[in-house]
Design an enzyme around this catalytic site. Structure first.
Site, short mmCIF file in Angstrom:
data_model
loop_
_atom_site.label_atom_id
_atom_site.label_comp_id
_atom_site.label_asym_id
_atom_site.label_seq_id
_atom_site.Cartn_x
_atom_site.Cartn_y
_atom_site.Cartn_z
N ALA A 29 82.77 37.59 2.38
CA ALA A 29 83.50 37.20 3.60
C ALA A 29 83.93 38.48 4.34
CB ALA A 29 84.69 36.31 3.27
N HIS A 34 86.58 45.46 5.74
CA HIS A 34 85.53 45.89 4.81
C HIS A 34 84.63 46.95 5.45
CE1 HIS A 34 86.38 41.72 3.17
NE2 HIS A 34 86.51 42.46 2.09
N GLY A 144 90.97 48.96 -0.28
CA GLY A 144 91.90 48.92 0.85
C GLY A 144 93.35 49.03 0.41
#
Ligand code: PAF
Length: 278
Positions: A29, A34, A144
């Site tokens: 997803a 990303h 992240g």
């Protein structure tokens, strides 16, 4: 060069080229957040491997494993556009054969803050990350800052278990109105999305203060205004390395982390704040 889709260790070995390898572990997803991880990987290594695997071990029984968005073809398009060499997408039964016994324990640190709300989550997350490291054998891996405790736990695992992988943290990507990008944002209705903005607003209010009690109070006031549509899970002001709450006379960087639910969607966000005693 064409993007290679690897399904197992043999495919990964075949896809391996000379030079350094950066791994970007994801659950698919893929979004702009990303992409920023992939770009950080691209800038640091000769070959970029993105793993796409929705890891059942890190979801609790009442969590969103079965409805977690699965958008594999679109994920491949993102990887192609970002010049990724290899997508590693193993099957659940290959990652977790029924006779498996051993997994990673996240210790005390895995049972506080996010870990207190999601029992077993960090054990499952660390187990898959260690397996991905062992399968892909990257020189570095990119995560992240959005999942700040996850990043801290991975750094802890790498230090405690002498894992020879450099860990790179990348800042959170936000929408222009402040909402942190997340694969779960696609669950939000327009009204819930408006409510969800209170998370980043609360973090900004907290970040304007320099003393722990004032940081917590400023953030909490914003979150309370958004209740009952926003149901607060936790607000924590913690040491970035240990995730223990910082004392009032604390000086240095701290993470202000929040988790809350709107409708059926649970969201997390955080900001790093430089604190100085009054
Ligand atoms: O951050 C995620 O998407 C997941 O927790 C990770 C690191 C890919 C492990 O499943």
């Amino acid at each position: 060069m064409d993007l290679i889709v690897a399904r197992n260790r043999t495919d990964l070995i075949k896809a391996r080229r000379d030079g350094s390898v950066a791994l970007v572990p994801t659950m698919g997803a893929l979004h702009e957040g990303h992409r920023s991880l992939i770009r950080a990987a691209r800038a640091r290594a000769d070959q970029v491997v993105v793993s796409v695997f929705v890891n059942p071990l890190q979801f609790g029984p009442s969590e969103d494993f079965s409805r977690y968005p699965r958008t594999f073809d679109a994920d491949l398009d993102v990887c192609r556009a970002e010049g990724v060499e290899v997508v590693f997408a193993p099957a659940v039964q290959d990652m977790y054969p029924p006779d498996r016994q051993v997994s990673v324990s996240s210790g005390e640190m895995g049972r506080i803050v996010e870990g207190a709300s999601r029992p077993g989550h960090f054990d499952g997350m660390l187990t898959v990350v260690l397996k991905l490291f062992n399968l892909v054998r990257p020189d570095l891996a990119v995560f992240g800052q959005k999942d700040a405790q996850q990043l801290a736990m991975i750094r802890r695992m790498v230090a405690d278990l002498d894992v020879p992988v450099e860990i790179v943290g990348v800042p959170t990507v936000r929408e222009p109105d402040g909402l942190a990008l997340s694969s779960r944002n696609r669950y939000l209705s327009a009204a819930e999305r408006q409510v969800a903005l209170a998370l980043s607003r609360a973090l900004r209010a907290g970040a304007a203060e320099r003393v722990p009690s004032k940081v917590r109070a400023a953030a909490r006031a914003v979150l309370e205004e958004a209740a009952p549509e926003l149901e607060l899970d936790y607000l924590a002001l913690v040491d970035p390395a240990t995730f223990c709450e910082v004392p009032e006379l604390y000086s240095g960087e701290a993470v202000l982390a929040v988790a809350a639910r709107t409708g059926t969607t649970r969201l997390i966000d955080n900001v790093v704040i430089a604190l100085s005693p009054a």
